[in-house]
Design an enzyme around this catalytic site. Structure first.
Site, mmCIF file in Angstrom:
data_model
loop_
_atom_site.group_PDB
_atom_site.id
_atom_site.type_symbol
_atom_site.label_atom_id
_atom_site.label_comp_id
_atom_site.label_asym_id
_atom_site.label_seq_id
_atom_site.Cartn_x
_atom_site.Cartn_y
_atom_site.Cartn_z
ATOM 1 N N CYS A 290 37.967 17.165 11.936
ATOM 2 C CA CYS A 290 38.563 15.889 12.302
ATOM 3 C C CYS A 290 39.569 15.521 11.230
ATOM 4 O O CYS A 290 39.865 16.329 10.349
ATOM 5 C CB CYS A 290 37.501 14.818 12.486
ATOM 6 N N ASP B 252 33.080 6.599 2.203
ATOM 7 C CA ASP B 252 33.588 5.693 3.243
ATOM 8 C C ASP B 252 34.252 4.447 2.659
ATOM 9 O O ASP B 252 34.904 3.696 3.385
ATOM 10 C CB ASP B 252 32.449 5.274 4.190
ATOM 11 N N LYS C 117 26.693 1.094 11.818
ATOM 12 C CA LYS C 117 27.144 2.077 12.817
ATOM 13 C C LYS C 117 26.427 3.412 12.641
ATOM 14 O O LYS C 117 25.882 3.972 13.601
ATOM 15 C CB LYS C 117 28.659 2.297 12.678
ATOM 16 N N ASN C 118 26.423 3.926 11.405
ATOM 17 C CA ASN C 118 25.911 5.283 11.207
ATOM 18 C C ASN C 118 24.395 5.382 11.338
ATOM 19 O O ASN C 118 23.854 6.468 11.512
ATOM 20 C CB ASN C 118 26.399 5.846 9.868
ATOM 21 N N ARG D 45 36.291 1.799 16.089
ATOM 22 C CA ARG D 45 35.149 2.727 16.086
ATOM 23 C C ARG D 45 34.076 2.240 15.124
ATOM 24 O O ARG D 45 32.902 2.518 15.320
ATOM 25 C CB ARG D 45 35.598 4.126 15.625
ATOM 26 N N ARG E 136 34.551 19.633 8.365
ATOM 27 C CA ARG E 136 33.247 19.162 8.808
ATOM 28 C C ARG E 136 32.406 20.239 9.500
ATOM 29 O O ARG E 136 32.099 20.141 10.688
ATOM 30 C CB ARG E 136 33.418 17.912 9.662
HETATM 31 N N1 EPU Z 1 28.827 19.912 5.097
HETATM 32 C C1 EPU Z 1 28.810 21.292 5.042
HETATM 33 N N2 EPU Z 1 28.069 21.972 5.942
HETATM 34 C C2 EPU Z 1 27.323 21.345 6.897
HETATM 35 C C3 EPU Z 1 27.323 19.926 6.948
HETATM 36 C C4 EPU Z 1 28.096 19.239 6.023
HETATM 37 O O1 EPU Z 1 29.491 21.881 4.198
HETATM 38 O O2 EPU Z 1 26.680 22.022 7.680
HETATM 39 C C5 EPU Z 1 29.637 19.162 4.114
HETATM 40 C C6 EPU Z 1 30.772 18.391 4.790
HETATM 41 O O3 EPU Z 1 31.889 19.214 5.035
HETATM 42 C C7 EPU Z 1 31.050 17.313 3.765
HETATM 43 C C8 EPU Z 1 29.669 17.031 3.190
HETATM 44 O O4 EPU Z 1 28.855 18.158 3.527
HETATM 45 O O5 EPU Z 1 31.863 17.832 2.781
HETATM 46 C C9 EPU Z 1 29.001 15.783 3.709
HETATM 47 O O6 EPU Z 1 28.998 15.788 5.118
HETATM 48 P P1 EPU Z 1 27.838 15.112 5.953
HETATM 49 O O7 EPU Z 1 27.253 16.137 6.848
HETATM 50 O O8 EPU Z 1 26.928 14.376 5.029
HETATM 51 O O9 EPU Z 1 28.643 14.062 6.824
HETATM 52 P P2 EPU Z 1 28.333 13.629 8.301
HETATM 53 O O10 EPU Z 1 26.878 13.594 8.547
HETATM 54 O O11 EPU Z 1 29.189 14.402 9.219
HETATM 55 C C10 EPU Z 1 28.139 11.062 7.769
HETATM 56 C C11 EPU Z 1 28.792 9.799 8.240
HETATM 57 C C12 EPU Z 1 30.208 9.741 7.668
HETATM 58 C C13 EPU Z 1 30.096 9.745 6.149
HETATM 59 C C14 EPU Z 1 29.358 11.006 5.691
HETATM 60 C C15 EPU Z 1 29.128 11.064 4.194
HETATM 61 C C16 EPU Z 1 27.777 9.424 10.369
HETATM 62 C C17 EPU Z 1 27.922 9.335 11.826
HETATM 63 N N3 EPU Z 1 28.855 9.792 9.691
HETATM 64 O O12 EPU Z 1 28.911 12.132 8.269
HETATM 65 O O13 EPU Z 1 30.746 8.503 8.095
HETATM 66 O O14 EPU Z 1 31.384 9.735 5.585
HETATM 67 O O15 EPU Z 1 28.070 11.072 6.349
HETATM 68 O O16 EPU Z 1 28.454 9.935 3.770
HETATM 69 O O17 EPU Z 1 26.705 9.142 9.839
HETATM 70 C C18 EPU Z 1 32.489 6.992 8.601
HETATM 71 O O18 EPU Z 1 31.619 6.179 8.957
HETATM 72 O O19 EPU Z 1 33.701 6.675 8.451
HETATM 73 C C19 EPU Z 1 32.102 8.381 8.348
HETATM 74 C C20 EPU Z 1 32.975 9.381 8.348
#
Ligand code: EPU
Length: 460
Positions: free
Chosen positions: A131, A322, A37-38, A414, A136
């Site tokens: 969320c 995850d 998915k991701n 999802r 996030r």
């Molecule tokens: N963070 C910041 N600032 C930013 C961006 C992120 O502080 O500008 C922090 C977040 O708050 C969090 C950490 O960095 O504490 C990691 O967040 P990340 O940005 O890596 O997460 P994401 O890209 O929003 C993706 C996956 C998530 C998965 C996370 C971590 C997708 C669509 N989503 O989210 O997947 O948990 O990486 O591996 O790729 C799921 O599939 O259930 C899911 C939530």
């Protein structure tokens, strides 16, 4: 007043589904793992970088993929989908404004900002907001776009980014991320492919989904080195072409089914998987008493007695956040006491109270859970609060005595393609049942809106 009641009697009836699981069956056989998915979501967004067609294979059938399709269509991308294949053509982009409703429904849609800005010089995208698993924030995405030369403002909750006047392209830069963010790495990586000159991304996220994205972008003509490590180097190119690409197998879906085998003390195999992507998960499963054998793109798990092990989540190659909830479900049935610490998201412990309702013994101290294994969980009515928590509910129900009824399937759908069908094929007693819920229109208090609690009561 009459109006309220008549509205209630007509419209406050909802057809929902729940999963009914009769636990304690052993599982056996093989499960086919879907595309990630991701990965799929971000690969679809990469279509915005080229006017040529992109053909993606192994796209999972999930509601998140439907929302991304709708979002891309809303700005002019032509999309055709046939079972697990999708073609996307972003020849004529109609607008640079992404609609709030869809961005809000799919947080991952923020990755569209980078490619849209790089391709057409501007983008307007609502802040996705927090969320159920945490705040996030997206300041790393914004900082990266600014470093590439964009001017970015936030007006009434909408992020507006554009190239400075007289500039036709973003400009390569040296960017050091303050935290390892999957989304920020993907957003900036995509934007940098069309920038002028070299971009270096330091402290990048190293997840396999980023490697998949870089591999596809390179087949489109990009010049990217180092994806999968903390330093990614991108030499900007003039334009990108279309390509054919197959999405990698979903390591989180695979991990979930491995845990399903462990929690039911059953031996199953999974295919296809990329074993390297699952190393941290294999390590913990081996530590707690499972035999893991890989052969090519398959893996077989054979559990022995399950004993408690401690887990701390961290970015890849660490143990994935995850799979924290599913692994906690397993630990509720292990011998001894384990400690699970969540370090990636601040609110990802909502499954604890539901697992305790099944008879588990979990104490929560901030983002650390102390889990003392019990001989058997008991089936009950359960409500899933987010995607991975809902998977944990299913796994716990598979091992529990009696019947469990799980609501909140919007979350499960999802991220898991036909989960109950896959589990049924290997012997689980699980079915999706339809429930029709109506408001209590005869109540003295008049119209009572549906709430998760009232749905829970109807299911129970
Ligand atoms: N963070 C910041 N600032 C930013 C961006 C992120 O502080 O500008 C922090 C977040 O708050 C969090 C950490 O960095 O504490 C990691 O967040 P990340 O940005 O890596 O997460 P994401 O890209 O929003 C993706 C996956 C998530 C998965 C996370 C971590 C997708 C669509 N989503 O989210 O997947 O948990 O990486 O591996 O790729 C799921 O599939 O259930 C899911 C939530």
């Amino acid at each position: 007043m009459y109006c309220m009641n008549s509205v209630a009697s007509i419209s406050n009836t909802v057809a929902k589904h729940h999963l009914e699981v009769r636990g304690s069956n052993f599982l056996s056989g093989q499960i086919k793992i879907s595309g990630a998915k991701n990965s799929a979501l971000v690969l679809m967004a990469a279509t915005l970088l080229t006017e040529e067609a992109l053909f993606l294979k192994n796209i999972p059938s999930l509601t998140d993929i439907n929302v991304m399709s709708e979002l891309l269509s809303s700005i002019g991308v032509r999309i055709e989908r046939k079972s697990n294949e999708i073609s996307l053509t972003a020849r004529d982009l109609l607008q640079s404004e992404l609609p709030y409703k869809l961005v809000h429904a799919l947080r991952a849609s923020f990755v569209c900002a980078g490619p849209l800005l790089a391709r057409i010089g501007e983008v307007s995208i609502p802040l996705p907001g927090g969320c159920r698993i945490g705040n996030r924030p997206i300041e790393e995405h914004i900082r990266g776009l600014e470093a590439l030369g964009a001017s970015v403002s936030i007006e009434k909750g909408v992020v507006k980014a554009k190239l400075p006047k007289n500039k036709k392209k973003l400009k390569g830069a040296h960017i050091k991320f303050n935290c390892q963010s999957v989304g920020a790495t993907e957003t900036i990586l995509m934007a940098a492919t069309l920038a002028e000159g070299r971009t270096v991304l330091e402290n990048s996220a190293q997840e396999p989904e980023i490697q998949d994205l870089a591999n596809m972008l390179n087949s489109m003509g990009a010049q990217i080195r180092g994806a999968g490590t903390k330093e990614i180097i991108i030499e900007g190119v003039e334009k990108l072409n279309g390509c054919n690409h197959t999405v990698i197998p979903d390591r989180i879906e695979a991990g979930t089914f491995l845990i399903a085998a462990a929690i039911t003390r059953s031996s199953i195999s999974l295919t296809p998987v990329i074993p390297e992507h699952l190393e941290a998960v294999f390590k913990k499963l081996r530590e707690c008493g499972c035999l893991i054998n890989t052969m090519g793109d398959s893996v077989k798990i054979t559990p022995n007695e399950i004993t408690a092990v401690d887990v701390t989540t961290s970015p890849y190659p660490g143990f994935p956040t995850d799979l924290q909830a599913p692994f906690m479900a397993l630990m509720t049935t292990a011998k001894g006491t384990s400690k699970i610490t969540e370090t990636v998201f601040e609110k990802r412990m909502q499954h604890v109270s539901e697992l305790n309702r099944m008879g588990s013994s979990i104490k929560l101290l901030g983002n650390t859970a102390l889990i003392t294994g019990v001989p058997q969980l008991t089936g009950t009515s359960l409500s899933a609060g987010d995607l991975r928590a809902s998977a944990a509910m299913v796994l716990a129900s598979l091992s529990a005595k009696g019947v469990s009824k799980i609501i909140g399937l919007d979350y499960l759908d999802r991220g898991y393609e036909r989960m109950e069908d896959k589990l049924k094929k290997v012997g689980a007693d699980i079915s999706r049942e339809k429930i029709t819920i109506s408001a209590n229109k005869n109540s003295k208090e008049g119209f009572k809106p549906l709430t998760p609690q009232s749905i829970q009561q109807e299911v129970a």
